[in-house]
Design a protein around this motif. Structure first.
Motif, PDB file in Angstrom:
ATOM      1  N   ASN A 148      38.076  41.703  40.539  1.00 11.96           N
ATOM      2  CA  ASN A 148      39.466  41.321  40.285  1.00 11.96           C
ATOM      3  C   ASN A 148      40.464  42.416  40.620  1.00 11.96           C
ATOM      4  OD1 ASN A 148      38.381  38.934  39.282  1.00 11.96           O
ATOM      5  ND2 ASN A 148      38.404  39.662  37.179  1.00 11.96           N
ATOM      6  N   ASP A 149      40.016  43.657  40.748  1.00 18.77           N
ATOM      7  CA  ASP A 149      40.917  44.790  40.955  1.00 18.77           C
ATOM      8  C   ASP A 149      41.026  45.157  42.433  1.00 18.77           C
ATOM      9  OD1 ASP A 149      41.456  45.145  38.179  1.00 18.77           O
ATOM     10  OD2 ASP A 149      39.496  46.092  37.957  1.00 18.77           O
ATOM     11  N   ASP A 150      42.049  45.960  42.729  1.00 14.71           N
ATOM     12  CA  ASP A 150      42.189  46.429  44.112  1.00 14.71           C
ATOM     13  C   ASP A 150      41.244  47.609  44.342  1.00 14.71           C
ATOM     14  OD1 ASP A 150      43.408  48.865  43.268  1.00 14.71           O
ATOM     15  OD2 ASP A 150      45.401  47.967  43.371  1.00 14.71           O
ATOM     16  N   LEU A 151      41.164  48.056  45.587  1.00 14.87           N
ATOM     17  CA  LEU A 151      40.197  49.076  45.969  1.00 14.87           C
ATOM     18  C   LEU A 151      40.394  50.392  45.210  1.00 14.87           C
ATOM     19  CD1 LEU A 151      37.766  49.625  47.680  1.00 14.87           C
ATOM     20  CD2 LEU A 151      39.270  50.244  49.579  1.00 14.87           C
ATOM     21  N   ASP A 152      41.639  50.813  44.979  1.00 12.30           N
ATOM     22  CA  ASP A 152      41.878  52.051  44.232  1.00 12.30           C
ATOM     23  C   ASP A 152      41.345  51.949  42.802  1.00 12.30           C
ATOM     24  OD1 ASP A 152      43.032  53.430  46.337  1.00 12.30           O
ATOM     25  OD2 ASP A 152      45.069  52.761  45.841  1.00 12.30           O
ATOM     26  N   GLN A 153      41.531  50.802  42.169  1.00 14.45           N
ATOM     27  CA  GLN A 153      41.015  50.600  40.809  1.00 14.45           C
ATOM     28  C   GLN A 153      39.487  50.566  40.816  1.00 14.45           C
ATOM     29  OE1 GLN A 153      43.450  47.061  40.382  1.00 14.45           O
ATOM     30  NE2 GLN A 153      44.385  47.929  38.532  1.00 14.45           N
ATOM     31  N   VAL A 154      38.902  49.928  41.828  1.00 13.15           N
ATOM     32  CA  VAL A 154      37.447  49.844  41.936  1.00 13.15           C
ATOM     33  C   VAL A 154      36.842  51.236  42.068  1.00 13.15           C
ATOM     34  CG1 VAL A 154      35.552  49.057  43.428  1.00 13.15           C
ATOM     35  CG2 VAL A 154      37.436  47.499  42.853  1.00 13.15           C
ATOM     36  N   ARG A 155      37.468  52.085  42.834  1.00 10.74           N
ATOM     37  CA  ARG A 155      36.971  53.462  42.994  1.00 10.74           C
ATOM     38  C   ARG A 155      36.938  54.197  41.662  1.00 10.74           C
ATOM     39  NH1 ARG A 155      40.721  53.891  47.872  1.00 10.74           N
ATOM     40  NH2 ARG A 155      39.340  53.503  49.636  1.00 10.74           N
ATOM     41  N   ASN A 156      37.798  53.781  40.725  1.00 13.92           N
ATOM     42  CA  ASN A 156      37.881  54.442  39.416  1.00 13.92           C
ATOM     43  C   ASN A 156      37.010  53.788  38.346  1.00 13.92           C
ATOM     44  OD1 ASN A 156      39.669  56.560  40.084  1.00 13.92           O
ATOM     45  ND2 ASN A 156      41.348  55.076  40.113  1.00 13.92           N
ATOM     46  N   TYR A 157      36.238  52.765  38.700  1.00 10.50           N
ATOM     47  CA  TYR A 157      35.288  52.197  37.743  1.00 10.50           C
ATOM     48  C   TYR A 157      34.325  53.313  37.328  1.00 10.50           C
ATOM     49  CZ  TYR A 157      36.486  47.302  38.969  1.00 10.50           C
ATOM     50  OH  TYR A 157      37.102  46.107  39.166  1.00 10.50           O
ATOM     51  N   PRO A 158      33.764  53.236  36.123  1.00 12.08           N
ATOM     52  CA  PRO A 158      32.834  54.279  35.661  1.00 12.08           C
ATOM     53  C   PRO A 158      31.638  54.445  36.600  1.00 12.08           C
ATOM     54  CG  PRO A 158      33.400  52.789  33.868  1.00 12.08           C
ATOM     55  CD  PRO A 158      33.962  52.193  35.117  1.00 12.08           C
ATOM     56  N   GLN A 159      31.338  55.706  36.913  1.00 10.97           N
ATOM     57  CA  GLN A 159      30.156  56.007  37.729  1.00 10.97           C
ATOM     58  C   GLN A 159      28.911  55.844  36.865  1.00 10.97           C
ATOM     59  OE1 GLN A 159      30.396  59.863  39.537  1.00 10.97           O
ATOM     60  NE2 GLN A 159      31.972  59.225  40.976  1.00 10.97           N
TER      61      GLN A 159
END
Length: 180
Positions: free
Chosen positions: A111-122
């Motif tokens: 549901n999120d854009d690419l910048d938000q996806v990159r910030n998902y928890p590792q």
């Protein structure tokens, strides 16, 4: 037998976790086995593949807790660890084909854009230990709260029944005295 267990776990987990499903009409059965390895896209750009489902995490209550997604190496700013945790509310699943068990396939849309996806928890060993412990604590507290609520409900119901019996007995005794 293992395939059947995987299918059963998938049916239970995904059926109980409605937010994870596509917004289309429910299909009744979903294969966890087919979900693992599904291509992952951005909901805002349904043609932009960003990775694939590596794992499905199921909580103690058999509900889907989220997905582990391996993001593509070519995404800028990803660092060394491409594995991200995606909460149930952050994705939907669409069936690409599903008429036969051996041909089920899905697409996952974030549901999120690419910048938000990159910030998902590792997702790494530290994340796993911390998340597993937190989930266990929540489940333990939920079970204790449910048990306590059940006991309170049981006690209250028992008291109401006892008082009703007592009042009924008093009314019957009074009625019997009146009839004598």
């Amino acid at each position: 037998m293992t395939h059947m267990k995987t299918l059963l776990a998938g049916v239970i987990a995904v059926t109980l976790s409605q937010p994870a499903l596509a917004k289309d009409a429910p299909e009744g059965l979903y294969s966890m086995n087919a979900l693992i390895g599904a291509n992952v896209f951005l909901a805002t750009d349904r043609n932009r593949e960003v990775g694939e489902v590596e794992d499905v995490l199921v909580a103690e209550n058999m509900k889907v807790h989220g997905l582990v997604v391996e993001l593509d190496d070519d995404l800028d700013g990803m660092g060394d660890n491409n594995y991200r945790f995606v909460e149930v509310e952050q994705f939907s699943v669409a069936t690409r084909s599903g008429d036969q068990l051996d041909r089920v396939s899905y697409a996952v849309f974030l549901n999120d854009d690419l910048d938000q996806v990159r910030n998902y928890p590792q997702v790494d060993n530290d994340w796993w230990a911390e998340t597993k412990g937190a989930a266990a604590n929540i489940w333990s507290n939920t079970k204790a709260g449910a048990s306590s609520a059940w006991q309170a409900t049981k006690d209250t119901t028992s008291n109401v029944i006892d008082k009703t019996k007592e009042k009924t007995r008093d009314v019957l005794e009074s009625l019997q005295r009146t009839l004598e």
